[in-house]
Scaffold this motif. Sequence first.
Motif, mmCIF file in Angstrom:
data_model
loop_
_atom_site.group_PDB
_atom_site.id
_atom_site.type_symbol
_atom_site.label_atom_id
_atom_site.label_comp_id
_atom_site.label_asym_id
_atom_site.label_seq_id
_atom_site.Cartn_x
_atom_site.Cartn_y
_atom_site.Cartn_z
ATOM 1 N N GLU A 22 1.512 7.860 -1.053
ATOM 2 C CA GLU A 22 0.078 7.752 -0.754
ATOM 3 C C GLU A 22 -0.348 6.299 -0.525
ATOM 4 N N TYR A 23 0.259 5.368 -1.253
ATOM 5 C CA TYR A 23 0.016 3.949 -0.946
ATOM 6 C C TYR A 23 0.568 3.620 0.445
ATOM 7 N N ALA A 24 1.775 4.116 0.719
ATOM 8 C CA ALA A 24 2.431 3.821 2.003
ATOM 9 C C ALA A 24 1.593 4.334 3.175
ATOM 10 N N ALA A 25 0.869 5.429 2.941
ATOM 11 C CA ALA A 25 0.064 6.023 4.014
ATOM 12 C C ALA A 25 -1.316 5.372 4.138
ATOM 13 N N ASN A 26 -1.676 4.539 3.167
ATOM 14 C CA ASN A 26 -3.015 3.938 3.171
ATOM 15 C C ASN A 26 -3.019 2.640 3.980
ATOM 16 N N PRO A 27 -3.855 2.554 5.008
ATOM 17 C CA PRO A 27 -3.835 1.379 5.900
ATOM 18 C C PRO A 27 -4.231 0.061 5.225
ATOM 19 N N VAL A 29 -3.131 -0.993 2.336
ATOM 20 C CA VAL A 29 -2.167 -1.365 1.288
ATOM 21 C C VAL A 29 -0.861 -1.934 1.826
ATOM 22 N N GLU A 30 -0.367 -2.940 1.131
ATOM 23 C CA GLU A 30 1.013 -3.399 1.334
ATOM 24 C C GLU A 30 1.733 -3.259 -0.007
ATOM 25 N N LEU A 31 2.816 -2.486 -0.025
ATOM 26 C CA LEU A 31 3.597 -2.330 -1.256
ATOM 27 C C LEU A 31 4.492 -3.559 -1.419
ATOM 28 N N ILE A 297 -5.083 7.970 -5.274
ATOM 29 C CA ILE A 297 -4.682 6.663 -4.729
ATOM 30 C C ILE A 297 -5.736 6.145 -3.754
ATOM 31 N N ASP A 298 -6.170 7.017 -2.851
ATOM 32 C CA ASP A 298 -7.184 6.607 -1.874
ATOM 33 C C ASP A 298 -8.483 6.196 -2.558
ATOM 34 N N ALA A 299 -8.855 6.915 -3.612
ATOM 35 C CA ALA A 299 -10.084 6.584 -4.342
ATOM 36 C C ALA A 299 -9.956 5.224 -5.036
ATOM 37 N N PHE A 300 -8.781 4.956 -5.591
ATOM 38 C CA PHE A 300 -8.510 3.672 -6.264
ATOM 39 C C PHE A 300 -8.595 2.512 -5.265
ATOM 40 N N VAL A 301 -7.929 2.693 -4.125
ATOM 41 C CA VAL A 301 -7.913 1.650 -3.095
ATOM 42 C C VAL A 301 -9.331 1.416 -2.557
ATOM 43 N N GLU A 302 -10.044 2.508 -2.292
ATOM 44 C CA GLU A 302 -11.405 2.390 -1.768
ATOM 45 C C GLU A 302 -12.312 1.661 -2.764
ATOM 46 N N SER A 303 -12.120 1.962 -4.029
ATOM 47 C CA SER A 303 -12.890 1.314 -5.086
ATOM 48 C C SER A 303 -12.715 -0.210 -5.047
#
Length: 339
Positions: A22-27, A29-31, A297-303
């Motif tokens: 889900e991190y990998a799919a989020n634009p 994010v860089e792992l 994951i998306d909610a965390f990143v958006e936050s």
Amino acid sequence: MSKLRVAVIGCGSISKHRHIPEYAANPHVELVAFVDPVGERAEHYASLHGGKAFSDYETMLSEIKPDAVSVCTPNATHAPISIAAAKAGAHVLVEKPMAATEEEGLAMIEAAKAAGVYLMVGHNQRFMPPHVKAKEVLSSGRLGKVLTFRTSFGHPGPEGWSVDGRESWFFRKPEAVMGAMGDLGVHKSDFIRWLLGEEVADVTGFIGTQHKEGTEVDDNAICVLRMKSGIIGSLVASWTYYKGEDNGTILWCENGVLKIGTDPNDQVIVELRDGTVERYKVGAIATNEKQVASGVIDAFVESIVTKTPPSVSGEEGLRSLKVILAAFESQNTGRVISL
């Protein structure tokens, strides 16, 4: 804007199925790092997604200085790792149960506050489309007052899910602290608090190890909850549903019944007392067999990206944990525990 540099600490099943993809799919994010005491697991994801592999989180935090971390380690280590990450200036997404004790949970919340970072707990039940739809139906008021409920979460146990199978940390009490209650029960206490929009007032728990041999952690629990408004209901967590998973909830209300996750085709069913039946196909509830995006994951990143505190905050995670801890206290003392 520059991407969010994220490190994943703990490369077991929850990372494999949820966090990492889900991190990998989020634009956004860089792992940048993967941490696991089993070196080849971290190496595997680093080779797959880029970033660096580490065998311990302290080295990673000081060397990489990530913007955010996911803590996907055994329950007993959630607090120390989350606190260290916050102190290193990283936003923290921690798997449930957030901690082993209330004191640990409070220390995590304090550490995040002091460092000016977000702390979010990975309670995914709130984000699942059927649950979101059910809350919408309840909020509409057409079912009237909720009177009683039952909510359960059961599957055949971590041996089919964990990367280590029967040798998993899930079965070792010093690492797991609790069994089915920490794995599944805490999801349900979080879900019912969120769905009903109120806190749990009183808890009783019958918790035991019914069938998993060679472990001291619980594999079954049945709890009775009384909510602040007086609604009563049962919460069930089990690792011995060998014929398949159940993540179902039924609410009996003044004007009818709300069924969630009880039917293979219609995830939400409303049966009104006047004979009307409404059926909603609103997407699956994630199961171990059927992985769908968690939404967490998306909610965390958006936050982080929007600088908005997460809805499933440390405080929220702690309230849900306290329900479970109260159930254990009830089992140990034979008393009803008031929160």
